[in-house]
Design a protein around this motif. Structure first.
Motif, PDB file in Angstrom:
ATOM      1  N   ARG A   1     -56.640  16.067  40.689  1.00 36.79           N
ATOM      2  CA  ARG A   1     -57.038  15.245  39.544  1.00 36.79           C
ATOM      3  C   ARG A   1     -56.402  13.860  39.660  1.00 36.79           C
ATOM      4  O   ARG A   1     -55.254  13.726  40.082  1.00 36.79           O
ATOM      5  CB  ARG A   1     -56.588  15.908  38.236  1.00 36.79           C
ATOM      6  N   SER A   2     -57.120  12.856  39.271  1.00 33.67           N
ATOM      7  CA  SER A   2     -56.576  11.497  39.288  1.00 33.67           C
ATOM      8  C   SER A   2     -55.723  11.276  38.048  1.00 33.67           C
ATOM      9  O   SER A   2     -55.879  11.973  37.033  1.00 33.67           O
ATOM     10  CB  SER A   2     -57.717  10.479  39.296  1.00 33.67           C
ATOM     11  N   PRO A   3     -54.814  10.297  38.099  1.00 33.23           N
ATOM     12  CA  PRO A   3     -54.065   9.962  36.884  1.00 33.23           C
ATOM     13  C   PRO A   3     -54.984   9.648  35.710  1.00 33.23           C
ATOM     14  O   PRO A   3     -54.682  10.024  34.570  1.00 33.23           O
ATOM     15  CB  PRO A   3     -53.243   8.742  37.311  1.00 33.23           C
ATOM     16  N   ALA A   4     -56.102   8.971  35.979  1.00 33.68           N
ATOM     17  CA  ALA A   4     -57.039   8.637  34.899  1.00 33.68           C
ATOM     18  C   ALA A   4     -57.586   9.895  34.238  1.00 33.68           C
ATOM     19  O   ALA A   4     -57.730   9.956  33.004  1.00 33.68           O
ATOM     20  CB  ALA A   4     -58.182   7.788  35.441  1.00 33.68           C
ATOM     21  N   GLU A   5     -57.894  10.913  35.020  1.00 31.74           N
ATOM     22  CA  GLU A   5     -58.407  12.166  34.468  1.00 31.74           C
ATOM     23  C   GLU A   5     -57.353  12.844  33.605  1.00 31.74           C
ATOM     24  O   GLU A   5     -57.665  13.382  32.525  1.00 31.74           O
ATOM     25  CB  GLU A   5     -58.838  13.106  35.595  1.00 31.74           C
ATOM     26  N   ILE A   6     -56.116  12.840  34.068  1.00 31.78           N
ATOM     27  CA  ILE A   6     -55.048  13.497  33.312  1.00 31.78           C
ATOM     28  C   ILE A   6     -54.765  12.742  32.021  1.00 31.78           C
ATOM     29  O   ILE A   6     -54.586  13.345  30.948  1.00 31.78           O
ATOM     30  CB  ILE A   6     -53.789  13.637  34.179  1.00 31.78           C
ATOM     31  N   VAL A   7     -54.751  11.422  32.088  1.00 35.76           N
ATOM     32  CA  VAL A   7     -54.552  10.615  30.885  1.00 35.76           C
ATOM     33  C   VAL A   7     -55.649  10.909  29.866  1.00 35.76           C
ATOM     34  O   VAL A   7     -55.377  11.113  28.671  1.00 35.76           O
ATOM     35  CB  VAL A   7     -54.508   9.117  31.223  1.00 35.76           C
TER      36      VAL A   7
ATOM     37  N   PRO B   1     -46.423  14.214  39.531  1.00 35.55           N
ATOM     38  CA  PRO B   1     -47.261  14.604  40.670  1.00 35.55           C
ATOM     39  C   PRO B   1     -46.917  15.952  41.281  1.00 35.55           C
ATOM     40  O   PRO B   1     -47.815  16.684  41.703  1.00 35.55           O
ATOM     41  CB  PRO B   1     -47.059  13.466  41.672  1.00 35.55           C
ATOM     42  N   ARG B   2     -45.645  16.282  41.365  1.00 39.32           N
ATOM     43  CA  ARG B   2     -45.303  17.581  41.951  1.00 39.32           C
ATOM     44  C   ARG B   2     -44.045  18.140  41.311  1.00 39.32           C
ATOM     45  O   ARG B   2     -43.242  17.412  40.719  1.00 39.32           O
ATOM     46  CB  ARG B   2     -45.138  17.487  43.467  1.00 39.32           C
ATOM     47  N   SER B   3     -43.900  19.445  41.423  1.00 39.24           N
ATOM     48  CA  SER B   3     -42.728  20.115  40.861  1.00 39.24           C
ATOM     49  C   SER B   3     -41.527  19.925  41.774  1.00 39.24           C
ATOM     50  O   SER B   3     -41.646  19.421  42.900  1.00 39.24           O
ATOM     51  CB  SER B   3     -43.019  21.605  40.691  1.00 39.24           C
ATOM     52  N   ALA B   4     -40.362  20.386  41.310  1.00 41.58           N
ATOM     53  CA  ALA B   4     -39.151  20.281  42.122  1.00 41.58           C
ATOM     54  C   ALA B   4     -39.265  21.074  43.416  1.00 41.58           C
ATOM     55  O   ALA B   4     -38.643  20.727  44.423  1.00 41.58           O
ATOM     56  CB  ALA B   4     -37.955  20.765  41.313  1.00 41.58           C
ATOM     57  N   SER B   5     -40.092  22.116  43.410  1.00 42.55           N
ATOM     58  CA  SER B   5     -40.273  22.934  44.613  1.00 42.55           C
ATOM     59  C   SER B   5     -41.360  22.393  45.531  1.00 42.55           C
ATOM     60  O   SER B   5     -41.616  22.957  46.598  1.00 42.55           O
ATOM     61  CB  SER B   5     -40.611  24.376  44.222  1.00 42.55           C
ATOM     62  N   GLY B   6     -42.007  21.301  45.129  1.00 47.04           N
ATOM     63  CA  GLY B   6     -43.032  20.683  45.962  1.00 47.04           C
ATOM     64  C   GLY B   6     -44.453  21.062  45.608  1.00 47.04           C
ATOM     65  O   GLY B   6     -45.402  20.612  46.262  1.00 47.04           O
ATOM     66  N   GLU B   7     -44.646  21.845  44.562  1.00 43.77           N
ATOM     67  CA  GLU B   7     -46.000  22.241  44.140  1.00 43.77           C
ATOM     68  C   GLU B   7     -46.789  21.020  43.673  1.00 43.77           C
ATOM     69  O   GLU B   7     -46.293  20.195  42.910  1.00 43.77           O
ATOM     70  CB  GLU B   7     -45.902  23.254  43.005  1.00 43.77           C
TER      71      GLU B   7
END
Length: 238
Positions: A34-40, A22-28
């Motif tokens: 996008r939903s998880p379904a879209e990314i999958v 969901p996010r990078s170590a820096s908080g990005e």
């Protein structure tokens, strides 16, 4: 017996474990609406052999994300979190994971070996992460395990830059573990670097932030294929 997770990587035309984080170590924000379904669906269309799902709170994840992804795909799933107990292994299996991250820097050798054995007994592939040659040398025999080099530094919560040269330096030590599936993980943003690591001898790569940031995942994958000598063979229907 080769696990579902390792079999998928071994048979992959494009051996890239594609990650949901969901996010990078820096908080990005890496999902960017996008939903998880879209990314999958995007990853499946790109021919991902396996997916990695970050459930660690540092990166905005939780076990609900793993459960949602498992409901959306039949691809083998790696749960990435700081797993230190048998209870977490059972939970991972119950949520649909096929593999679990075990971090050598966080687990004494005896504890790591015990958790790896228990993971196998539960049908989970141990995905053991190392960052030094000493950590690799201290591992138990790893024929049935994935051994992955983390190109980032967990001591600063992976907030610094990545060092993919670490993967090159540690490849002999990783091969010496007996793992049939050495993996380079983290900080692989450029298809040229990805191709170079596969050419060097890694069986697979784990790529998260670079793919989540890519405006055109197809272009990223196409460039990787071109650098490796052409597009992968068509995947069987169904």
């Amino acid at each position: 017996m080769t696990s579902v997770f390792m079999s998928a990587l071994a048979g992959a035309a494009r051996p890239v474990i594609m990650e949901l984080k969901p996010r990078s170590a820096s908080g990005e924000d890496l999902f960017r609406g996008r939903s998880p379904a879209e990314i999958v669906a995007r990853y499946e269309a790109a021919g991902a052999p396996c997916l990695s799902v970050v459930t660690g709170r540092w990166f905005g994840g939780d076990t609900a994300l793993l459960a949602e992804v498992a409901a959306r795909t039949r691809l083998p799933l790696l749960q990435k979190d700081f797993i230190t107990s048998t209870g977490q292994l059972r939970a991972a299996a119950g949520l649909g994971a096929s593999a679990v991250l075990l971090t050598a820097a966080l687990l004494p050798g005896v504890a790591l070996a015990r958790l790896a054995e228990r993971a196998l007994a539960l049908g989970l592939t141990p995905f053991i992460e190392v960052a030094t040659a000493a950590e690799a040398r201290a591992l138990p025999p790893c024929e049935e395990y994935v051994v992955a080099v983390n190109n980032r530094d967990i001591r600063n919560r992976e907030r610094g830059g990545a060092d993919t040269g670490r993967s090159r330096r540690l490849l002999p030590a990783v091969r010496a573990t007996g793992s049939r599936c050495p993996v380079s993980a983290g900080g692989i943003d450029d298809p040229r670097e990805a191709a170079a690591l596969l050419s060097a001898g890694y069986a697979a790569l784990l790529v998260g932030t670079g793919l989540l940031r890519a405006d055109a995942l197809e272009s990223w994958c196409g460039e990787l294929d071109g650098l490796r000598g052409g597009p992968p063979a068509p995947r069987p229907a169904g």
